[in-house]
Design a protein around this motif. Structure first.
Motif, PDB file in Angstrom:
ATOM      1  N   LEU A   9      61.210  30.987  60.324  1.00  0.00           N
ATOM      2  CA  LEU A   9      60.099  30.728  59.413  1.00  0.00           C
ATOM      3  C   LEU A   9      59.579  29.308  59.576  1.00  0.00           C
ATOM      4  O   LEU A   9      60.347  28.377  59.815  1.00  0.00           O
ATOM      5  N   SER A  10      58.295  29.125  59.416  1.00  0.00           N
ATOM      6  CA  SER A  10      57.717  27.787  59.397  1.00  0.00           C
ATOM      7  C   SER A  10      57.421  27.351  57.961  1.00  0.00           C
ATOM      8  O   SER A  10      57.226  26.180  57.693  1.00  0.00           O
ATOM      9  N   LEU A  11      57.412  28.307  57.040  1.00  0.00           N
ATOM     10  CA  LEU A  11      57.220  28.054  55.617  1.00  0.00           C
ATOM     11  C   LEU A  11      58.269  28.831  54.830  1.00  0.00           C
ATOM     12  O   LEU A  11      58.555  29.984  55.138  1.00  0.00           O
ATOM     13  N   LEU A  12      58.801  28.201  53.793  1.00  0.00           N
ATOM     14  CA  LEU A  12      59.783  28.866  52.941  1.00  0.00           C
ATOM     15  C   LEU A  12      59.276  28.835  51.508  1.00  0.00           C
ATOM     16  O   LEU A  12      59.159  27.770  50.906  1.00  0.00           O
ATOM     17  N   PRO A  13      58.935  30.006  50.945  1.00  0.00           N
ATOM     18  CA  PRO A  13      58.451  30.029  49.556  1.00  0.00           C
ATOM     19  C   PRO A  13      59.590  29.674  48.590  1.00  0.00           C
ATOM     20  O   PRO A  13      60.747  30.025  48.819  1.00  0.00           O
ATOM     21  N   VAL A  14      59.223  28.978  47.530  1.00  0.00           N
ATOM     22  CA  VAL A  14      60.184  28.571  46.507  1.00  0.00           C
ATOM     23  C   VAL A  14      59.780  29.223  45.195  1.00  0.00           C
ATOM     24  O   VAL A  14      58.625  29.128  44.779  1.00  0.00           O
ATOM     25  N   VAL A  15      60.753  29.892  44.557  1.00  0.00           N
ATOM     26  CA  VAL A  15      60.510  30.540  43.264  1.00  0.00           C
ATOM     27  C   VAL A  15      61.577  30.083  42.280  1.00  0.00           C
ATOM     28  O   VAL A  15      62.668  29.677  42.674  1.00  0.00           O
ATOM     29  N   ASP A  16      61.239  30.163  40.994  1.00  0.00           N
ATOM     30  CA  ASP A  16      62.237  29.819  39.985  1.00  0.00           C
ATOM     31  C   ASP A  16      63.095  31.048  39.679  1.00  0.00           C
ATOM     32  O   ASP A  16      62.932  32.107  40.295  1.00  0.00           O
ATOM     33  N   THR A  17      63.989  30.921  38.721  1.00  0.00           N
ATOM     34  CA  THR A  17      64.903  32.021  38.397  1.00  0.00           C
ATOM     35  C   THR A  17      64.179  33.257  37.869  1.00  0.00           C
ATOM     36  O   THR A  17      64.687  34.370  37.975  1.00  0.00           O
ATOM     37  N   ALA A  18      62.971  33.066  37.325  1.00  0.00           N
ATOM     38  CA  ALA A  18      62.181  34.196  36.817  1.00  0.00           C
ATOM     39  C   ALA A  18      61.319  34.815  37.914  1.00  0.00           C
ATOM     40  O   ALA A  18      60.616  35.792  37.672  1.00  0.00           O
ATOM     41  N   LEU A  22      56.705  28.624  42.882  1.00  0.00           N
ATOM     42  CA  LEU A  22      56.596  27.197  42.585  1.00  0.00           C
ATOM     43  C   LEU A  22      55.943  26.398  43.712  1.00  0.00           C
ATOM     44  O   LEU A  22      55.414  25.324  43.475  1.00  0.00           O
ATOM     45  N   GLY A  23      56.021  26.910  44.913  1.00  0.00           N
ATOM     46  CA  GLY A  23      55.463  26.172  46.040  1.00  0.00           C
ATOM     47  C   GLY A  23      56.117  26.617  47.336  1.00  0.00           C
ATOM     48  O   GLY A  23      56.709  27.693  47.425  1.00  0.00           O
ATOM     49  N   VAL A  24      56.010  25.755  48.326  1.00  0.00           N
ATOM     50  CA  VAL A  24      56.513  26.094  49.643  1.00  0.00           C
ATOM     51  C   VAL A  24      57.154  24.861  50.284  1.00  0.00           C
ATOM     52  O   VAL A  24      56.747  23.728  50.018  1.00  0.00           O
ATOM     53  N   ILE A  25      58.170  25.103  51.086  1.00  0.00           N
ATOM     54  CA  ILE A  25      58.787  24.047  51.884  1.00  0.00           C
ATOM     55  C   ILE A  25      58.380  24.286  53.331  1.00  0.00           C
ATOM     56  O   ILE A  25      58.593  25.377  53.864  1.00  0.00           O
ATOM     57  N   THR A  26      57.792  23.261  53.941  1.00  0.00           N
ATOM     58  CA  THR A  26      57.363  23.388  55.333  1.00  0.00           C
ATOM     59  C   THR A  26      58.512  23.025  56.277  1.00  0.00           C
ATOM     60  O   THR A  26      59.476  22.365  55.888  1.00  0.00           O
ATOM     61  N   HIS A  27      58.362  23.480  57.503  1.00  0.00           N
ATOM     62  CA  HIS A  27      59.343  23.161  58.539  1.00  0.00           C
ATOM     63  C   HIS A  27      59.436  21.640  58.710  1.00  0.00           C
ATOM     64  O   HIS A  27      60.532  21.078  58.847  1.00  0.00           O
ATOM     65  N   ARG A  29      58.795  19.290  56.476  1.00  0.00           N
ATOM     66  CA  ARG A  29      59.478  18.684  55.325  1.00  0.00           C
ATOM     67  C   ARG A  29      60.981  18.916  55.409  1.00  0.00           C
ATOM     68  O   ARG A  29      61.770  18.061  55.030  1.00  0.00           O
ATOM     69  N   MET A  30      61.381  20.063  55.929  1.00  0.00           N
ATOM     70  CA  MET A  30      62.811  20.344  56.100  1.00  0.00           C
ATOM     71  C   MET A  30      63.420  19.366  57.108  1.00  0.00           C
ATOM     72  O   MET A  30      64.521  18.853  56.894  1.00  0.00           O
ATOM     73  N   ILE A  31      62.698  19.098  58.193  1.00  0.00           N
ATOM     74  CA  ILE A  31      63.172  18.140  59.195  1.00  0.00           C
ATOM     75  C   ILE A  31      63.261  16.741  58.593  1.00  0.00           C
ATOM     76  O   ILE A  31      64.229  16.008  58.840  1.00  0.00           O
ATOM     77  N   GLU A  32      62.269  16.355  57.788  1.00  0.00           N
ATOM     78  CA  GLU A  32      62.298  15.054  57.119  1.00  0.00           C
ATOM     79  C   GLU A  32      63.531  14.944  56.213  1.00  0.00           C
ATOM     80  O   GLU A  32      64.203  13.912  56.197  1.00  0.00           O
ATOM     81  N   ALA A  33      63.813  15.993  55.455  1.00  0.00           N
ATOM     82  CA  ALA A  33      64.972  15.986  54.559  1.00  0.00           C
ATOM     83  C   ALA A  33      66.268  15.886  55.358  1.00  0.00           C
ATOM     84  O   ALA A  33      67.182  15.141  54.990  1.00  0.00           O
ATOM     85  N   LEU A  34      66.352  16.612  56.446  1.00  0.00           N
ATOM     86  CA  LEU A  34      67.535  16.557  57.300  1.00  0.00           C
ATOM     87  C   LEU A  34      67.697  15.166  57.902  1.00  0.00           C
ATOM     88  O   LEU A  34      68.812  14.644  57.999  1.00  0.00           O
TER      89      LEU A  34
END
Length: 143
Positions: A9-18, A22-27, A29-34
Motif C-alpha cells: 500500500l502507498s496509503l493506509l486509512p486510519v479509523v477510530d474505534t467506531a 480519521l485520515g490517511v498515513i502516506t508511505h 510519512r511512514m518512512i519519515e517516522a521510521l
C-alpha cells in the motif's frame, strides 16, 4: 508498517474505534517516522554484532558503549534464519566508534560491520601528522 508492506500500500486509512475515518498515513510519512525512530538523522556510528541468542545481554552491550562515553541511540535485533544466531544492530552517538569496537572485541563480540562518518578519523589523523611534520621541520631548522 507491516500492513503497508504486506499489501504493498502507498496509503493506509486510519479509523477510530467506531470505524469513523480519521485520515490517511502516506508511505512517505511512514518512512519519515521510521527515520525518526531509527535516529537516522542523528550523527553517530552503526555497529552490527552477531552472537548466540543465549549470549545476548542488552545491559552488557550498553555498558560497553557507555564505558566509552557513547550513548546507545537505538537497537534492533533479529534471528538469522540460516545460522540461528542473533543479529544486533545499534547506533551510538559517537562518530568515531573505534573505542567501542575495541571494547566489544575485548569481550569476544563478533562485529560483522561498522559504519562510521566517512573520513572523520582519517581527517583527524592527517591533521595530527601535518602538525608533527611542521614541528619536526621547525626543529630541523634550528640544528
Amino acid at each position: 508498517m507491516a500492513i503497508m508492506s504486506r499489501y504493498k500500500l502507498s496509503l493506509l486509512p486510519v479509523v477510530d474505534t467506531a470505524g469513523k475515518y480519521l485520515g490517511v498515513i502516506t508511505h512517505e510519512r511512514m518512512i519519515e517516522a521510521l527515520t525518526d525512530i531509527c535516529s537516522a538523522s542523528e550523527p553517530g556510528s552503526i555497529l552490527v554484532l552477531e552472537l548466540l541468542p543465549q549470549d545476548y545481554v542488552l545491559s552488557d552491550i550498553a555498558r560497553l558503549a557507555e564505558d566509552n562515553n557513547a550513548m546507545v541511540l537505538n537497537l534492533f535485533s533479529y534471528p538469522d534464519p540460516e545460522t540461528g544466531r542473533l543479529i544486533v544492530t545499534f547506533k551510538i552517538n559517537l562518530e568515531d566508534a573505534s573505542p567501542v569496537i575495541r571494547s566489544l572485541e575485548r569481550f569476544n563480540y563478533t562485529i560483522l560491520y561498522h559504519f562510521m562518518e566517512s573520513g572523520m578519523v582519517d581527517d583527524v589523523l592527517q591533521q595530527r601528522m601535518d602538525e608533527l611534520l611542521y614541528y619536526m621541520n621547525m626543529y630541523n631548522g634550528y640544528l
